[in-house]
Design an enzyme around this catalytic site. Sequence first.
Site, PDB file in Angstrom:
ATOM      1  N   THR A 125       0.824  -1.221   0.000  1.00  0.00           N
ATOM      2  CA  THR A 125       0.000   0.000   0.000  1.00  0.00           C
ATOM      3  C   THR A 125       0.856   1.270   0.000  1.00  0.00           C
ATOM      4  O   THR A 125       1.888   1.325   0.667  1.00  0.00           O
ATOM      5  CB  THR A 125      -0.915   0.006   1.242  1.00  0.00           C
ATOM      6  OG1 THR A 125      -1.644  -1.214   1.257  1.00  0.00           O
ATOM      7  CG2 THR A 125      -1.881   1.177   1.227  1.00  0.00           C
ATOM      8  N   SER A 131      -6.054   0.449  -2.853  1.00  0.00           N
ATOM      9  CA  SER A 131      -6.916  -0.474  -3.598  1.00  0.00           C
ATOM     10  C   SER A 131      -6.404  -0.684  -5.017  1.00  0.00           C
ATOM     11  O   SER A 131      -6.423  -1.796  -5.531  1.00  0.00           O
ATOM     12  CB  SER A 131      -8.346   0.078  -3.657  1.00  0.00           C
ATOM     13  OG  SER A 131      -8.847   0.239  -2.348  1.00  0.00           O
ATOM     14  N   GLU A 240      -4.198 -14.527   2.140  1.00  0.00           N
ATOM     15  CA  GLU A 240      -4.356 -13.422   3.103  1.00  0.00           C
ATOM     16  C   GLU A 240      -5.836 -13.166   3.410  1.00  0.00           C
ATOM     17  O   GLU A 240      -6.224 -12.922   4.558  1.00  0.00           O
ATOM     18  CB  GLU A 240      -3.709 -12.140   2.559  1.00  0.00           C
ATOM     19  CG  GLU A 240      -3.874 -10.972   3.527  1.00  0.00           C
ATOM     20  CD  GLU A 240      -3.224  -9.663   3.070  1.00  0.00           C
ATOM     21  OE1 GLU A 240      -2.499  -9.667   2.049  1.00  0.00           O
ATOM     22  OE2 GLU A 240      -3.440  -8.643   3.727  1.00  0.00           O
ATOM     23  N   ARG A 266     -24.850 -12.114  35.186  1.00  0.00           N
ATOM     24  CA  ARG A 266     -25.425 -10.786  35.423  1.00  0.00           C
ATOM     25  C   ARG A 266     -26.942 -10.898  35.661  1.00  0.00           C
ATOM     26  O   ARG A 266     -27.648 -11.498  34.839  1.00  0.00           O
ATOM     27  CB  ARG A 266     -25.155  -9.887  34.205  1.00  0.00           C
ATOM     28  CG  ARG A 266     -25.728  -8.510  34.304  1.00  0.00           C
ATOM     29  CD  ARG A 266     -24.920  -7.646  35.233  1.00  0.00           C
ATOM     30  NE  ARG A 266     -25.386  -6.262  35.245  1.00  0.00           N
ATOM     31  CZ  ARG A 266     -24.899  -5.329  36.042  1.00  0.00           C
ATOM     32  NH1 ARG A 266     -23.924  -5.622  36.888  1.00  0.00           N
ATOM     33  NH2 ARG A 266     -25.365  -4.111  35.973  1.00  0.00           N
ATOM     34  N   GLN A 277     -35.956 -13.868  26.971  1.00  0.00           N
ATOM     35  CA  GLN A 277     -36.089 -14.495  25.650  1.00  0.00           C
ATOM     36  C   GLN A 277     -35.500 -13.638  24.525  1.00  0.00           C
ATOM     37  O   GLN A 277     -34.851 -14.146  23.619  1.00  0.00           O
ATOM     38  CB  GLN A 277     -37.565 -14.791  25.353  1.00  0.00           C
ATOM     39  CG  GLN A 277     -37.694 -15.685  24.131  1.00  0.00           C
ATOM     40  CD  GLN A 277     -39.137 -15.947  23.743  1.00  0.00           C
ATOM     41  OE1 GLN A 277     -39.995 -15.054  23.831  1.00  0.00           O
ATOM     42  NE2 GLN A 277     -39.427 -17.159  23.338  1.00  0.00           N
ATOM     43  N   LEU A 335     -24.768  -6.406  24.920  1.00  0.00           N
ATOM     44  CA  LEU A 335     -25.237  -7.350  25.940  1.00  0.00           C
ATOM     45  C   LEU A 335     -24.550  -7.139  27.285  1.00  0.00           C
ATOM     46  O   LEU A 335     -25.034  -7.586  28.317  1.00  0.00           O
ATOM     47  CB  LEU A 335     -25.027  -8.790  25.454  1.00  0.00           C
ATOM     48  CG  LEU A 335     -25.964  -9.218  24.319  1.00  0.00           C
ATOM     49  CD1 LEU A 335     -25.511 -10.530  23.698  1.00  0.00           C
ATOM     50  CD2 LEU A 335     -27.405  -9.328  24.817  1.00  0.00           C
ATOM     51  N   GLY A 361      -6.091  -5.534   3.585  1.00  0.00           N
ATOM     52  CA  GLY A 361      -5.954  -6.697   2.693  1.00  0.00           C
ATOM     53  C   GLY A 361      -7.002  -6.764   1.603  1.00  0.00           C
ATOM     54  O   GLY A 361      -7.336  -7.845   1.117  1.00  0.00           O
TER      55      GLY A 361
HETATM   56  C1  LIG Z   1      -3.953  -1.175  10.448  1.00  0.00           C
HETATM   57  C2  LIG Z   1      -3.654  -1.424   8.999  1.00  0.00           C
HETATM   58  C3  LIG Z   1      -2.680  -2.358   8.664  1.00  0.00           C
HETATM   59  C4  LIG Z   1      -2.342  -2.566   7.321  1.00  0.00           C
HETATM   60  N1  LIG Z   1      -1.302  -3.411   6.988  1.00  0.00           N
HETATM   61  C5  LIG Z   1      -0.826  -3.420   5.722  1.00  0.00           C
HETATM   62  C6  LIG Z   1       0.386  -4.116   5.383  1.00  0.00           C
HETATM   63  O1  LIG Z   1       1.009  -4.784   6.223  1.00  0.00           O
HETATM   64  N2  LIG Z   1       0.842  -4.037   4.105  1.00  0.00           N
HETATM   65  C7  LIG Z   1       0.191  -3.326   3.136  1.00  0.00           C
HETATM   66  O2  LIG Z   1       0.686  -3.289   2.014  1.00  0.00           O
HETATM   67  N3  LIG Z   1      -0.963  -2.668   3.419  1.00  0.00           N
HETATM   68  C8  LIG Z   1      -1.478  -2.687   4.676  1.00  0.00           C
HETATM   69  N4  LIG Z   1      -2.648  -2.004   4.965  1.00  0.00           N
HETATM   70  C9  LIG Z   1      -3.300  -1.248   3.913  1.00  0.00           C
HETATM   71  C10 LIG Z   1      -4.670  -1.757   3.463  1.00  0.00           C
HETATM   72  O3  LIG Z   1      -4.546  -2.959   2.747  1.00  0.00           O
HETATM   73  C11 LIG Z   1      -5.312  -0.616   2.672  1.00  0.00           C
HETATM   74  O4  LIG Z   1      -5.672   0.384   3.610  1.00  0.00           O
HETATM   75  C12 LIG Z   1      -6.512  -1.039   1.873  1.00  0.00           C
HETATM   76  O5  LIG Z   1      -6.133  -1.920   0.832  1.00  0.00           O
HETATM   77  C13 LIG Z   1      -7.266   0.156   1.259  1.00  0.00           C
HETATM   78  O6  LIG Z   1      -6.400   1.048   0.613  1.00  0.00           O
HETATM   79  P1  LIG Z   1      -6.474   2.620   0.965  1.00  0.00           P
HETATM   80  O7  LIG Z   1      -6.419   2.733   2.437  1.00  0.00           O
HETATM   81  O8  LIG Z   1      -5.457   3.320   0.170  1.00  0.00           O
HETATM   82  O9  LIG Z   1      -7.938   3.060   0.514  1.00  0.00           O
HETATM   83  P2  LIG Z   1      -8.354   3.601  -0.956  1.00  0.00           P
HETATM   84  O10 LIG Z   1      -7.873   2.655  -1.993  1.00  0.00           O
HETATM   85  O11 LIG Z   1      -7.995   5.029  -1.064  1.00  0.00           O
HETATM   86  O12 LIG Z   1      -9.950   3.480  -0.850  1.00  0.00           O
HETATM   87  C14 LIG Z   1     -10.736   4.432  -0.121  1.00  0.00           C
HETATM   88  C15 LIG Z   1     -12.201   3.980  -0.196  1.00  0.00           C
HETATM   89  O13 LIG Z   1     -12.620   3.933  -1.568  1.00  0.00           O
HETATM   90  C16 LIG Z   1     -13.091   2.619  -1.892  1.00  0.00           C
HETATM   91  N5  LIG Z   1     -12.724   2.292  -3.270  1.00  0.00           N
HETATM   92  C17 LIG Z   1     -11.488   2.400  -3.839  1.00  0.00           C
HETATM   93  N6  LIG Z   1     -11.530   1.953  -5.120  1.00  0.00           N
HETATM   94  C18 LIG Z   1     -12.800   1.536  -5.339  1.00  0.00           C
HETATM   95  C19 LIG Z   1     -13.497   0.976  -6.459  1.00  0.00           C
HETATM   96  N7  LIG Z   1     -12.855   0.688  -7.603  1.00  0.00           N
HETATM   97  N8  LIG Z   1     -14.805   0.698  -6.333  1.00  0.00           N
HETATM   98  C20 LIG Z   1     -15.465   0.952  -5.187  1.00  0.00           C
HETATM   99  N9  LIG Z   1     -14.864   1.463  -4.082  1.00  0.00           N
HETATM  100  C21 LIG Z   1     -13.564   1.759  -4.155  1.00  0.00           C
HETATM  101  C22 LIG Z   1     -12.430   1.711  -0.894  1.00  0.00           C
HETATM  102  O14 LIG Z   1     -13.149   0.511  -0.738  1.00  0.00           O
HETATM  103  C23 LIG Z   1     -12.411   2.574   0.358  1.00  0.00           C
HETATM  104  O15 LIG Z   1     -13.650   2.482   0.993  1.00  0.00           O
HETATM  105  C24 LIG Z   1      -3.041  -1.853   6.299  1.00  0.00           C
HETATM  106  C25 LIG Z   1      -4.059  -0.955   6.651  1.00  0.00           C
HETATM  107  C26 LIG Z   1      -4.337  -0.726   7.975  1.00  0.00           C
HETATM  108  C27 LIG Z   1      -5.408   0.299   8.284  1.00  0.00           C
END
Ligand SMILES: Cc1cc2nc3c(=O)[nH]c(=O)nc-3n(C[C@H](O)[C@H](O)[C@H](O)COP(=O)(O)OP(=O)(O)OC[C@H]3O[C@@H](n4cnc5c(N)ncnc54)[C@H](O)[C@@H]3O)c2cc1C
Length: 385
Positions: A125, A131, A240, A266, A277, A335, A361
């Site tokens: 990321t 995404s 994953e 409780r 129920q 609850l 993921g």
């Molecule tokens: C605590 C944490 C740990 C993580 N660990 C890792 C890690 O170890 N390694 C790693 O590489 N990543 C990691 N991630 C990243 C994670 O995989 C990404 O946050 C995730 O894939 C979403 O990417 P983004 O945050 O850039 O959101 P964006 O891609 O910017 O998306 C923002 C919103 O738009 C929506 N969206 C985007 N494109 C579309 C589409 N085509 N159609 C419809 N909706 C869409 C998304 O669903 C989301 O709701 C981690 C994230 C967190 C929060």
Amino acid sequence: MYFTEEHESFRQSFREFLQKEVVPHIDKWEKTGTVERFIWKKFGEMGYFGINQPEEYGGMNLDLFYTVIFLEELQKINSGGFAANMWAHGYLAMTHLNKEGDDRIKREYLAPSIEGDKIGCLCITEPFGGSDVAGMRTTAVKKGDTYVLNGSKTFITNGVYSDYLVVVAKTNPEDKYKGMSIFVVDRDTPGISATKLDKLGWRASDTAEIAFDNVVIPAENLMGEEGKGFPYVMQHFALERLVMGINAHARADYAVEYAVKYMEERVAFGKSLDRFQVLRHKIAEMASRVDMCREYNYSIAKRLNDGVYVVKEASMSKLLSTKMADEVIYEALQLLGGYGYMEEYPMARLLRDSRLGPIGGGTSEILKEIIAKMVIDKKEYKPAT
Ligand SMILES: Cc1cc2nc3c(=O)[nH]c(=O)nc-3n(C[C@H](O)[C@H](O)[C@H](O)COP(=O)(O)OP(=O)(O)OC[C@H]3O[C@@H](n4cnc5c(N)ncnc54)[C@H](O)[C@@H]3O)c2cc1C
């Protein structure tokens, strides 16, 4: 159907290990956001990082149901962050080392990872977007017998304290899908910096933004073939996503078990809560939903273990199991009344940790895109060759 006596004795001994070695430290790690080194080493010594890894590098090469147990029991000690550190090392970073690394990489990185001497993270990321994986901007430019990395990654689990980074970068920025490659990079290489991020949940895990500023790495740290990074990443997403589906049913199961115990003790209006129920029906529905997901996830784990490429099924598992877990945990907190909201009780942490399920993921929206393409457009995905 899926678990033998050997599996069950592994579950029992892992559960006891967690209670003795991990649980006494969880509250401290939740506060500091740092899981101390000694526990990584203990996991290594006990062989827990090697359960699904090849024997020639110190692993045990056991079937996927040992992994299922590993994941489920980690959820049941109620620290999504601690669990994430462990499975991100074992099932994100190490999966790439095992599948794409050559013998040298496996000896230098995989074997010490199994031992608990080296910790890994997986960097996909980026701040500009997660995404759209193929839209990443980090580059790896070949110069003689080196690659030079420039760019940044974010939200990386184990991103601050790991010893090596598995990094996906563009070796040919002109080509969206065929221009990505995957590398293993030593943490102490000049030009790498990491900043720890504060977040809602998973508080025991370290999550980082990482910058690469002219980071020179040996060309031999390329894993697999140049240009195949995208299919490698997509291929391992199946595991994953199933991992995250299994985590979800396990933490929801824990929430239901805890709520049932609480309701037994409780008393309100002269009787225990489990005699009302309306609340009994609520539990019946929650337990049914957990069971539906669990059984589905086990059947997909069986197929994955048998070598089936379960892209659609793993996406479905994560999509519905994480939604179910969020909803079941929300109800379980209710609850407990006011105690549900208190930090001395488990539901507060469970609720905030669970919220990451539909995001990390692959978000639920992206999973729906994949499932829709497969169900409606009859698209087929194949593993990298
Ligand atoms: C605590 C944490 C740990 C993580 N660990 C890792 C890690 O170890 N390694 C790693 O590489 N990543 C990691 N991630 C990243 C994670 O995989 C990404 O946050 C995730 O894939 C979403 O990417 P983004 O945050 O850039 O959101 P964006 O891609 O910017 O998306 C923002 C919103 O738009 C929506 N969206 C985007 N494109 C579309 C589409 N085509 N159609 C419809 N909706 C869409 C998304 O669903 C989301 O709701 C981690 C994230 C967190 C929060």
